[in-house]
Design a protein around this motif. Structure first.
Motif, mmCIF file in Angstrom:
data_model
loop_
_atom_site.group_PDB
_atom_site.id
_atom_site.type_symbol
_atom_site.label_atom_id
_atom_site.label_comp_id
_atom_site.label_asym_id
_atom_site.label_seq_id
_atom_site.Cartn_x
_atom_site.Cartn_y
_atom_site.Cartn_z
ATOM 1 N N ILE A 157 36.013 1.500 29.733
ATOM 2 C CA ILE A 157 36.758 2.606 30.293
ATOM 3 C C ILE A 157 37.429 3.351 29.140
ATOM 4 N N PRO A 158 37.810 4.623 29.338
ATOM 5 C CA PRO A 158 38.281 5.438 28.218
ATOM 6 C C PRO A 158 39.717 5.196 27.777
ATOM 7 N N VAL A 159 40.408 4.245 28.395
ATOM 8 C CA VAL A 159 41.778 3.935 27.985
ATOM 9 C C VAL A 159 41.907 2.427 27.783
ATOM 10 N N ALA A 160 42.919 2.031 27.026
ATOM 11 C CA ALA A 160 43.167 0.610 26.806
ATOM 12 C C ALA A 160 43.743 -0.035 28.061
ATOM 13 N N VAL A 161 43.346 -1.267 28.327
ATOM 14 C CA VAL A 161 43.933 -2.024 29.438
ATOM 15 C C VAL A 161 45.341 -2.430 29.007
ATOM 16 N N PRO A 162 46.363 -2.009 29.743
ATOM 17 C CA PRO A 162 47.726 -2.220 29.247
ATOM 18 C C PRO A 162 48.311 -3.612 29.480
ATOM 19 N N PHE A 163 47.770 -4.358 30.433
ATOM 20 C CA PHE A 163 48.387 -5.625 30.814
ATOM 21 C C PHE A 163 47.719 -6.821 30.143
ATOM 22 N N ASP A 164 48.366 -7.967 30.256
ATOM 23 C CA ASP A 164 47.883 -9.216 29.666
ATOM 24 C C ASP A 164 46.665 -9.719 30.440
ATOM 25 N N GLN A 165 45.473 -9.576 29.846
ATOM 26 C CA GLN A 165 44.242 -9.938 30.541
ATOM 27 C C GLN A 165 43.978 -11.440 30.586
ATOM 28 N N SER A 166 44.785 -12.222 29.890
ATOM 29 C CA SER A 166 44.605 -13.683 29.924
ATOM 30 C C SER A 166 45.182 -14.293 31.196
ATOM 31 N N ASN A 167 45.922 -13.507 31.966
ATOM 32 C CA ASN A 167 46.531 -13.986 33.203
ATOM 33 C C ASN A 167 45.717 -13.482 34.393
ATOM 34 N N PRO A 168 44.987 -14.361 35.097
ATOM 35 C CA PRO A 168 44.163 -13.926 36.239
ATOM 36 C C PRO A 168 44.966 -13.210 37.324
ATOM 37 N N ALA A 169 46.239 -13.562 37.465
ATOM 38 C CA ALA A 169 47.066 -12.949 38.507
ATOM 39 C C ALA A 169 47.257 -11.453 38.264
ATOM 40 N N GLU A 170 47.186 -11.030 36.999
ATOM 41 C CA GLU A 170 47.310 -9.607 36.687
ATOM 42 C C GLU A 170 46.153 -8.817 37.289
ATOM 43 N N PHE A 171 44.968 -9.426 37.297
ATOM 44 C CA PHE A 171 43.806 -8.774 37.910
ATOM 45 C C PHE A 171 43.892 -8.825 39.431
ATOM 46 N N GLU A 172 44.292 -9.969 39.963
ATOM 47 C CA GLU A 172 44.340 -10.136 41.417
ATOM 48 C C GLU A 172 45.283 -9.131 42.075
ATOM 49 N N ILE A 173 46.438 -8.889 41.467
ATOM 50 C CA ILE A 173 47.422 -7.986 42.061
ATOM 51 C C ILE A 173 46.947 -6.540 42.010
ATOM 52 N N ARG A 174 45.914 -6.274 41.208
ATOM 53 C CA ARG A 174 45.387 -4.916 41.055
ATOM 54 C C ARG A 174 44.017 -4.745 41.711
ATOM 55 N N SER A 175 43.554 -5.738 42.445
ATOM 56 C CA SER A 175 42.204 -5.708 43.013
ATOM 57 C C SER A 175 42.263 -5.606 44.534
ATOM 58 N N PRO A 176 41.727 -4.530 45.110
ATOM 59 C CA PRO A 176 41.855 -4.307 46.555
ATOM 60 C C PRO A 176 41.356 -5.455 47.425
#
Length: 330
Positions: free
Chosen positions: A220-239
């Motif tokens: 994607i054209p921007v940097a991922v701002p959050f800590d990607q080592s934490n699965p919960a960061e993805f879960e809270i952002r996934s519909p």
């Protein structure tokens, strides 16, 4: 002895029920039973990259099409485009919040009031027709707004703030505020449908089911701002994680050439759990050429949704008309 036999006869029934219960939730992804708004409030995101640069100061629009306004949100005042008040402000009108795609905000040029190609019109121009109030907001960290860019997290609270702003306008019907978005805006729309109970209906065009899947699919054209080592960061952002939190009728559309097959399972979850989420893959469509005919149709549906309860639905003839009006893909 007779009691033992009776118990043995009941055991298969109980065991079968347990199998059905287990199978019901045996999906390929984590389906949370938590309320999304509550989980969102309790979760503290860890932003580790603040290199995101917004679109800059929004352009001043023509007064007869939009006003550049600022709505109050958690981190401060956020820029948005808003259509002018209707001539008869004594009546109440339906309103739509349009969540634009891409990254950066609502731009710094004339995109939303200049003519766009029919095969990729992301300007939401059909939603500006007479009788609809249209708001196109930006969020924290975007344009020149205060706050940090959080990528599908804090924006949920900003979207709710935008809805609250519309409710204060004397000519807006607070019970007929709708939400629609395309691409990244479509993902935000799905998440907002889980976060807020205040939208009458929600329309997502080309959102993604899971943020981690999207990042694995391609850059994607921007940097991922959050800590990607934490699965919960993805879960809270996934519909798809918080589908159980959808309360308002929510409609998802994607062209079959860009359709995520994960939405087939999401459709099954919605049917299993009686969730008001409806999934449509549009024949011969792609990620962009579906926008114009769909926003035309959505505007029409909203204008006719005048009852006490939502009466919006999409039928086979609707999709035949969309397919007929699809521009040729490149």
């Amino acid at each position: 002895m007779k009691q033992s036999c009776s118990w043995l006869k009941i055991l298969p029934i109980i065991f079968g029920f347990l199998l059905i219960s287990c199978k019901e939730d045996n999906y390929s992804f984590k389906l949370s039973k938590d309320n999304y708004a509550k989980a969102h409030f309790q979760f503290k995101t860890n932003i580790i990259d603040e290199s995101f640069i917004g679109d800059g100061e929004p352009a001043i629009p023509p007064k007869d099409i939009f006003s550049l306004i600022y709505y109050s949100a958690e981190d401060g005042d956020m820029a948005a485009y808003l259509t002018p008040p209707p001539k008869d402000t004594s009546k109440k009108y339906p309103a739509v919040i349009w969540l634009t795609g891409g990254y950066g905000g609502i731009g710094h040029d004339d995109f939303f009031w200049s003519k766009q190609p029919y095969d990729n019109d992301q300007s939401a121009s059909p939603l500006r027709r007479e009788g609809l109030v249209l708001m196109i907001p930006s969020f924290r960290g975007e344009n020149t707004n205060p706050g940090r860019y959080e990528m599908f997290f804090g924006e949920m609270r900003d979207i709710e703030s935008a809805r609250q702003y519309l409710m204060t306008l004397p000519y807006v019907d607070p019970k007929r505020i709708y939400l629609a978005g395309h691409s990244t805006g479509g993902t935000r729309a799905l998440l907002a449908s889980e976060y807020s109970e205040g939208f009458r209906a929600v329309f997502s065009l080309g959102g993604v089911p899971d943020l981690k899947l999207r990042l694995e699919y391609g850059s994607i054209p921007v940097a991922v701002p959050f800590d990607q080592s934490n699965p919960a960061e993805f879960e809270i952002r996934s519909p798809r994680t918080f589908l159980n939190s959808i309360k308002s009728p929510t409609f998802y559309f994607e062209g079959e050439q860009s359709y995520w097959e994960e939405f087939d399972e999401i459709k099954q979850v919605a049917e299993d759990k009686n969730i008001p989420l409806y999934i449509y893959s549009i024949k011969n469509g792609d990620h962009f050429n579906i926008i114009s005919p769909l926003t035309d149709l959505i505007a029409e549906k909203i204008l006719h949704d005048t009852g006490e309860k939502v009466n919006i639905e999409f039928n086979e003839q609707d999709f035949l008309n969309i397919q007929h009006n699809l521009p040729e893909s490149d």
